[in-house]
Design a protein around this motif. Structure first.
Motif, PDB file in Angstrom:
ATOM      1  N   ILE A  51       2.802 -34.698   3.212  1.00 37.56           N
ATOM      2  CA  ILE A  51       3.575 -35.649   2.312  1.00 37.56           C
ATOM      3  C   ILE A  51       2.622 -35.680   0.815  1.00 37.56           C
ATOM      4  CG2 ILE A  51       4.211 -38.063   2.072  1.00 37.56           C
ATOM      5  CD1 ILE A  51       4.376 -38.128   5.186  1.00 37.56           C
ATOM      6  N   ILE A  52       3.044 -34.794  -0.222  1.00 42.89           N
ATOM      7  CA  ILE A  52       2.024 -34.743  -1.473  1.00 42.89           C
ATOM      8  C   ILE A  52       2.328 -36.062  -2.264  1.00 42.89           C
ATOM      9  CG2 ILE A  52       1.716 -33.339  -3.350  1.00 42.89           C
ATOM     10  CD1 ILE A  52       0.830 -32.031  -0.841  1.00 42.89           C
ATOM     11  N   SER A  53       3.634 -36.563  -2.262  1.00 42.58           N
ATOM     12  CA  SER A  53       3.971 -37.672  -2.997  1.00 42.58           C
ATOM     13  C   SER A  53       5.013 -38.329  -1.927  1.00 42.58           C
ATOM     14  CB  SER A  53       4.604 -37.342  -4.198  1.00 42.58           C
ATOM     15  OG  SER A  53       5.260 -38.666  -4.964  1.00 42.58           O
ATOM     16  N   PRO A  54       4.788 -39.693  -1.648  1.00 43.62           N
ATOM     17  CA  PRO A  54       5.603 -40.434  -0.646  1.00 43.62           C
ATOM     18  C   PRO A  54       6.508 -41.168  -1.582  1.00 43.62           C
ATOM     19  CG  PRO A  54       3.562 -41.648  -1.113  1.00 43.62           C
ATOM     20  CD  PRO A  54       3.375 -40.271  -1.645  1.00 43.62           C
ATOM     21  N   GLN A  70      15.237  -9.065 -14.400  1.00 42.74           N
ATOM     22  CA  GLN A  70      14.733 -10.444 -14.068  1.00 42.74           C
ATOM     23  C   GLN A  70      13.947 -10.277 -12.656  1.00 42.74           C
ATOM     24  OE1 GLN A  70      17.100 -13.706 -15.240  1.00 42.74           O
ATOM     25  NE2 GLN A  70      17.811 -12.837 -17.101  1.00 42.74           N
ATOM     26  N   ASN A  71      13.228  -9.363 -12.458  1.00 46.40           N
ATOM     27  CA  ASN A  71      12.557  -9.216 -11.108  1.00 46.40           C
ATOM     28  C   ASN A  71      11.116  -9.788 -11.317  1.00 46.40           C
ATOM     29  OD1 ASN A  71      13.890  -5.913 -10.795  1.00 46.40           O
ATOM     30  ND2 ASN A  71      14.414  -7.735  -9.591  1.00 46.40           N
ATOM     31  N   PHE A  72      10.428  -9.877 -12.431  1.00 47.60           N
ATOM     32  CA  PHE A  72       9.241 -10.378 -12.798  1.00 47.60           C
ATOM     33  C   PHE A  72       9.432 -11.615 -13.381  1.00 47.60           C
ATOM     34  CE2 PHE A  72       8.111  -5.830 -11.628  1.00 47.60           C
ATOM     35  CZ  PHE A  72       6.945  -5.986 -10.849  1.00 47.60           C
ATOM     36  N   THR A  73       8.812 -12.682 -13.012  1.00 46.01           N
ATOM     37  CA  THR A  73       8.713 -13.924 -13.744  1.00 46.01           C
ATOM     38  C   THR A  73       7.616 -14.591 -13.875  1.00 46.01           C
ATOM     39  OG1 THR A  73      10.853 -14.090 -12.714  1.00 46.01           O
ATOM     40  CG2 THR A  73      10.201 -16.118 -13.750  1.00 46.01           C
ATOM     41  N   ILE A  74       7.364 -15.183 -14.884  1.00 47.70           N
ATOM     42  CA  ILE A  74       6.109 -16.396 -15.307  1.00 47.70           C
ATOM     43  C   ILE A  74       6.635 -17.498 -15.373  1.00 47.70           C
ATOM     44  CG2 ILE A  74       4.589 -14.359 -16.070  1.00 47.70           C
ATOM     45  CD1 ILE A  74       4.939 -15.559 -18.869  1.00 47.70           C
ATOM     46  N   GLY A  75       6.016 -18.540 -14.928  1.00 50.35           N
ATOM     47  CA  GLY A  75       6.555 -19.794 -15.149  1.00 50.35           C
ATOM     48  C   GLY A  75       5.509 -21.172 -14.917  1.00 50.35           C
ATOM     49  N   VAL A  76       5.882 -22.090 -15.153  1.00 53.24           N
ATOM     50  CA  VAL A  76       5.115 -23.396 -15.012  1.00 53.24           C
ATOM     51  C   VAL A  76       6.042 -24.397 -14.197  1.00 53.24           C
ATOM     52  CG1 VAL A  76       4.072 -25.266 -16.254  1.00 53.24           C
ATOM     53  CG2 VAL A  76       3.991 -23.040 -17.248  1.00 53.24           C
ATOM     54  N   TRP A  77       5.464 -24.657 -13.107  1.00 55.95           N
ATOM     55  CA  TRP A  77       6.088 -25.778 -12.244  1.00 55.95           C
ATOM     56  C   TRP A  77       5.557 -27.148 -12.257  1.00 55.95           C
ATOM     57  CZ3 TRP A  77       5.086 -29.247  -8.379  1.00 55.95           C
ATOM     58  CH2 TRP A  77       6.031 -29.706  -7.884  1.00 55.95           C
ATOM     59  N   GLY A  78       6.036 -28.308 -12.460  1.00 50.77           N
ATOM     60  CA  GLY A  78       5.412 -29.514 -12.548  1.00 50.77           C
ATOM     61  C   GLY A  78       5.926 -30.572 -11.757  1.00 50.77           C
ATOM     62  N   GLY A  79       5.232 -31.586 -11.387  1.00 54.88           N
ATOM     63  CA  GLY A  79       5.984 -32.509 -10.587  1.00 54.88           C
ATOM     64  C   GLY A  79       5.132 -33.904 -11.128  1.00 54.88           C
ATOM     65  N   LYS A  87       0.750 -36.206  -9.666  1.00 56.88           N
ATOM     66  CA  LYS A  87       0.651 -35.526 -10.971  1.00 56.88           C
ATOM     67  C   LYS A  87       0.259 -34.087 -10.517  1.00 56.88           C
ATOM     68  CE  LYS A  87      -1.045 -39.234 -13.558  1.00 56.88           C
ATOM     69  NZ  LYS A  87      -1.410 -40.205 -12.488  1.00 56.88           N
ATOM     70  N   GLU A  88       0.979 -33.061 -11.020  1.00 52.81           N
ATOM     71  CA  GLU A  88       0.877 -31.586 -10.643  1.00 52.81           C
ATOM     72  C   GLU A  88       1.241 -30.744 -11.723  1.00 52.81           C
ATOM     73  OE1 GLU A  88       1.134 -28.544  -7.051  1.00 52.81           O
ATOM     74  OE2 GLU A  88       1.582 -30.555  -6.593  1.00 52.81           O
ATOM     75  N   VAL A  89       0.380 -29.800 -11.996  1.00 58.18           N
ATOM     76  CA  VAL A  89       0.948 -28.749 -12.844  1.00 58.18           C
ATOM     77  C   VAL A  89       0.678 -27.255 -12.437  1.00 58.18           C
ATOM     78  CG1 VAL A  89       1.194 -27.488 -15.293  1.00 58.18           C
ATOM     79  CG2 VAL A  89       1.031 -30.094 -15.063  1.00 58.18           C
ATOM     80  N   ASP A  90       1.613 -26.476 -12.114  1.00 55.53           N
ATOM     81  CA  ASP A  90       1.313 -25.218 -11.451  1.00 55.53           C
ATOM     82  C   ASP A  90       1.798 -24.082 -12.261  1.00 55.53           C
ATOM     83  OD1 ASP A  90       0.607 -26.896  -9.306  1.00 55.53           O
ATOM     84  OD2 ASP A  90       2.419 -26.432  -8.088  1.00 55.53           O
ATOM     85  N   TYR A  91       1.005 -22.869 -12.266  1.00 57.07           N
ATOM     86  CA  TYR A  91       1.261 -21.684 -13.158  1.00 57.07           C
ATOM     87  C   TYR A  91       1.482 -20.652 -11.994  1.00 57.07           C
ATOM     88  CZ  TYR A  91      -1.356 -24.782 -16.197  1.00 57.07           C
ATOM     89  OH  TYR A  91      -1.822 -25.892 -16.915  1.00 57.07           O
ATOM     90  N   TYR A  92       2.542 -19.768 -12.510  1.00 56.25           N
ATOM     91  CA  TYR A  92       2.888 -18.711 -11.490  1.00 56.25           C
ATOM     92  C   TYR A  92       3.213 -17.543 -11.932  1.00 56.25           C
ATOM     93  CZ  TYR A  92       7.596 -20.076 -11.645  1.00 56.25           C
ATOM     94  OH  TYR A  92       8.987 -20.396 -12.209  1.00 56.25           O
ATOM     95  N   ILE A  93       3.128 -16.525 -11.510  1.00 54.76           N
ATOM     96  CA  ILE A  93       3.810 -15.084 -11.737  1.00 54.76           C
ATOM     97  C   ILE A  93       4.447 -14.637 -10.309  1.00 54.76           C
ATOM     98  CG2 ILE A  93       1.583 -13.860 -11.262  1.00 54.76           C
ATOM     99  CD1 ILE A  93       2.793 -11.693 -13.608  1.00 54.76           C
ATOM    100  N   GLN A  94       5.668 -14.260 -10.599  1.00 55.39           N
ATOM    101  CA  GLN A  94       6.329 -13.746  -9.307  1.00 55.39           C
ATOM    102  C   GLN A  94       7.299 -12.647  -9.587  1.00 55.39           C
ATOM    103  OE1 GLN A  94       7.811 -17.321  -6.371  1.00 55.39           O
ATOM    104  NE2 GLN A  94       9.619 -16.936  -7.755  1.00 55.39           N
ATOM    105  N   PHE A 108      -2.369 -27.028  -9.368  1.00 54.82           N
ATOM    106  CA  PHE A 108      -3.329 -27.936  -9.865  1.00 54.82           C
ATOM    107  C   PHE A 108      -2.810 -29.299  -9.737  1.00 54.82           C
ATOM    108  CE2 PHE A 108      -5.363 -30.190 -13.606  1.00 54.82           C
ATOM    109  CZ  PHE A 108      -6.618 -30.518 -13.426  1.00 54.82           C
ATOM    110  N   ASN A 109      -3.182 -29.848  -8.912  1.00 55.03           N
ATOM    111  CA  ASN A 109      -2.846 -31.289  -8.490  1.00 55.03           C
ATOM    112  C   ASN A 109      -4.008 -32.190  -8.786  1.00 55.03           C
ATOM    113  OD1 ASN A 109      -2.050 -33.736  -7.299  1.00 55.03           O
ATOM    114  ND2 ASN A 109      -1.290 -32.830  -5.381  1.00 55.03           N
ATOM    115  N   SER A 110      -3.707 -33.232  -9.749  1.00 56.69           N
ATOM    116  CA  SER A 110      -4.930 -34.002 -10.123  1.00 56.69           C
ATOM    117  C   SER A 110      -4.562 -35.342  -9.634  1.00 56.69           C
ATOM    118  CB  SER A 110      -4.695 -34.014 -11.932  1.00 56.69           C
ATOM    119  OG  SER A 110      -3.399 -34.502 -12.406  1.00 56.69           O
ATOM    120  N   THR A 111      -3.806 -35.699  -8.853  1.00 53.69           N
ATOM    121  CA  THR A 111      -3.645 -36.968  -8.201  1.00 53.69           C
ATOM    122  C   THR A 111      -5.022 -37.509  -7.502  1.00 53.69           C
ATOM    123  OG1 THR A 111      -1.401 -36.518  -7.609  1.00 53.69           O
ATOM    124  CG2 THR A 111      -2.317 -38.276  -6.512  1.00 53.69           C
ATOM    125  N   ASN A 112      -5.518 -38.629  -7.728  1.00 58.36           N
ATOM    126  CA  ASN A 112      -6.586 -39.144  -7.326  1.00 58.36           C
ATOM    127  C   ASN A 112      -7.634 -38.572  -7.839  1.00 58.36           C
ATOM    128  OD1 ASN A 112      -5.169 -41.172  -5.927  1.00 58.36           O
ATOM    129  ND2 ASN A 112      -4.817 -39.922  -4.093  1.00 58.36           N
TER     130      ASN A 112
END
Length: 256
Positions: A51-54, A70-79, A87-94, A108-112
């Motif tokens: 449970i990352i965020s209740p 569009q097989n290769f993708t780079i992106g930023v996911w945030g919650g 608070k979380e910000v993730d970077y990825y290549i897929q 990169f989860n900066s919670t607490n």
């Protein structure tokens, strides 16, 4: 929190406008738009039985395709938790091709975290997790999905007798299968286990003496709901973590 949400939305809108301008100028008319983003809301944020965020959480995914297919993708996911705690910000290549997906994620989860340092990748001080994600869904005749993920580096270390810490390489494996799939609804059932390749414990359980744990099991139903002539994908799921003995009912929607 409000300033952050407003600035984030302005950034997303600006990126989308930029992509639309490229298309309207004729630079990308011969291929699909490579830049896209998605926004969703959920009653909580669950990840591999944790449970990352209740609380209610807003998520966004901005991604850009590196090739025409569009097989290769780079992106930023945030919650962000709507209560301001998560608070979380993730970077990825897929890479995706047919049923195969392979991705490398920087979590990169900066919670607490008192003083989050986004550029700190020190072996013993980083709060990042470098996560190798792989999955494969078999053809429609037998649409089993197999997922296997390994934490390659970061804040996944186990304390040793000499007070040093070593990487555990925590691994998560999941099997899921659509029990019901038709034009109205899809119902998936899944079960996932966590273990480490180099330790007595793993990231997905609080038990410091047990390496292998079944940490994630449940069902997830997905369907489209029509609102003002727009179809919104919504889901409802029940998750149970046998190792930690907790459960959650989660409801969410993909806004666009």
């Amino acid at each position: 929190m409000k300033k952050f949400l407003i600035s984030s939305m302005m950034t997303i809108i600006g990126l989308a406008s930029y992509a639309q301008d490229l298309s309207s100028d004729g630079m990308m008319n011969d291929e699909p738009n490579r830049l896209d983003f998605n926004v969703g809301l959920a009653t909580s944020h669950l990840w591999r039985g944790l449970i990352i965020s209740p609380s209610a959480t807003a998520t966004a995914d901005i991604h850009y395709a590196l090739d025409k297919k569009q097989n290769f993708t780079i992106g930023v996911w945030g919650g962000n938790g709507l209560d301001g705690k998560y608070k979380e910000v993730d970077y990825y290549i897929q890479y995706k091709h047919k049923g195969l997906t392979i991705g490398l994620w920087d979590l990169f989860n900066s919670t607490n975290v008192a003083k989050p340092q986004v550029f700190n990748y020190g072996k013993n001080t980083t709060t990042h997790l470098i996560d190798l994600r792989t999955s494969y869904r078999f053809p429609e005749a037998f649409p089993l999905r197999v997922e296997a993920d390994v934490i390659l580096y970061g804040n996944d270390r186990e304390l040793q007798a000499d007070l040093t810490k070593k990487s555990r390489y925590s691994t998560y494996v999941e099997l899921s299968y659509p029990m019901i799939s038709n034009n109205q609804i899809v119902l998936d059932a899944y079960v996932g286990a966590g273990f480490s390749l180099n330790g007595k414990s793993n990231l997905y359980s609080q038990d410091p003496t047990k390496n292998f744990n079944v940490v994630n099991a449940g069902i997830k139903a997905t369907k489209n709901v029509t609102v003002l002539n727009h179809k919104l994908p919504v889901f409802a799921g029940l998750m149970f973590n046998p190792a930690e003995k907790h459960t959650r009912l989660q409801v969410g929607v993909s806004l666009f």
